[in-house]
Design an enzyme around this catalytic site. Sequence first.
Site, PDB file in Angstrom:
ATOM      1  CG  ASP A  20      -1.945   0.986   1.399  1.00 13.47           C
ATOM      2  OD1 ASP A  20      -2.927   1.044  -0.196  1.00 13.47           O
ATOM      3  OD2 ASP A  20      -2.698   1.136   2.884  1.00 13.47           O
ATOM      4  NE  ARG A  24      -1.698   6.496   1.258  1.00 12.68           N
ATOM      5  CZ  ARG A  24      -1.883   6.177   2.515  1.00 12.68           C
ATOM      6  NH1 ARG A  24      -1.671   6.674   3.712  1.00 12.68           N
ATOM      7  NH2 ARG A  24      -1.680   4.564   1.968  1.00 12.68           N
ATOM      8  CD1 TRP A  25       7.027   6.568  -2.237  1.00 12.49           C
ATOM      9  CD2 TRP A  25       6.627   6.586  -3.992  1.00 12.49           C
ATOM     10  NE1 TRP A  25       8.445   6.655  -2.829  1.00 12.49           N
ATOM     11  CE2 TRP A  25       8.413   6.827  -4.363  1.00 12.49           C
ATOM     12  CE3 TRP A  25       6.622   7.149  -5.585  1.00 12.49           C
ATOM     13  CZ2 TRP A  25       9.111   6.846  -4.606  1.00 12.49           C
ATOM     14  CZ3 TRP A  25       7.363   7.127  -6.113  1.00 12.49           C
ATOM     15  CH2 TRP A  25       8.605   7.108  -6.427  1.00 12.49           C
ATOM     16  CG  ASN A  68      -7.468  -1.741  -5.371  1.00 12.23           C
ATOM     17  OD1 ASN A  68      -7.141  -2.578  -5.038  1.00 12.23           O
ATOM     18  ND2 ASN A  68      -8.299  -0.772  -4.495  1.00 12.23           N
ATOM     19  CD  GLU A 207       2.215 -12.667  15.961  1.00 10.22           C
ATOM     20  OE1 GLU A 207       1.668 -11.158  16.766  1.00 10.22           O
ATOM     21  OE2 GLU A 207       1.798 -13.494  17.310  1.00 10.22           O
TER      22      GLU A 207
END
Length: 241
Positions: A20, A24-25, A68, A207
């Site tokens: 993800d 934004r990057w 998406n 985890e």
Amino acid sequence: MSEQYTEDLKLPQHIAIILDGNGRWAKKRKMPRGYGHIVGCDNLEKMCDIIADMGIKYLTVYAFSTENWKRSEEEVKGLMDLFRKYLKRCLKKAKRNQMRIRIIGDPSALDADIQESIRVLEESTKDYDRMFFQIALNYGGRDEIERAVTKIAEDARSGKLPEGRITGEVFEQYLDTAGIPDPDLMIRTSGELRLSNFLLWQLAYSEFYFTDVPWPDFNRDELMKAIEKYNGRDRRFGDAK
Ligand code: IPE
Ligand code: IPE
Ligand code: MG
């Protein structure tokens, strides 16, 4: 981080990653979102080699969700073009890493040529067994469960499935991930703290590791941080040690 240090760590057998933060990057660099996807895709190739070289047996990545499609036509088209090229390049990587590739998700909504590339890629890598690489494409955990239940109902009707309780073991055989052990470690990049419909059944006892680092910047050092944290976890499966 030294190699010696790496050797002291217990490696997860199966890592799942929600790739993800590409958009934004790119935005931060005043570039279109599609540029973030291109750099993210290059990074996936790099990270896949790194993970293979570390000796991790299973890697599953979330590349495109069933949700998406709600993105702009331009972004979806850009992503599909990227998958098109990526799936072709993948064959070389599969050979390098001796890895079997499986696409999870519902391929039926993808363009015919992409479906054909998937078929070729899965067929030509089916005998590799050093690593198992799953790419989630048009994947949704709920959609996977719906498809599994539909197939179970069909098989029950036709007598292919014996009557009686559908156990977890039987159910898993109908999932896209049949035969693949559940992830030990799930990593999500770029700060969001949710599953976004990823591997809903399979992540029951994994985890979780969340990082603010966006996917295009995620590298070996960031992966080592995740594995270090994983090593500090007290893994339990409902038992009391
Ligand atoms: C992940 O990056 C790639 C896909 C979902 C295809 P995003 O496109 O979600 O990037 P952000 O989250 O908007 O930054
Ligand atoms: C999840 O990311 C899907 C992939 C990384 C392929 P999204 O960016 O689509 O998820 P939301 O919208 O933030 O939940
Ligand atoms: Mg996102």
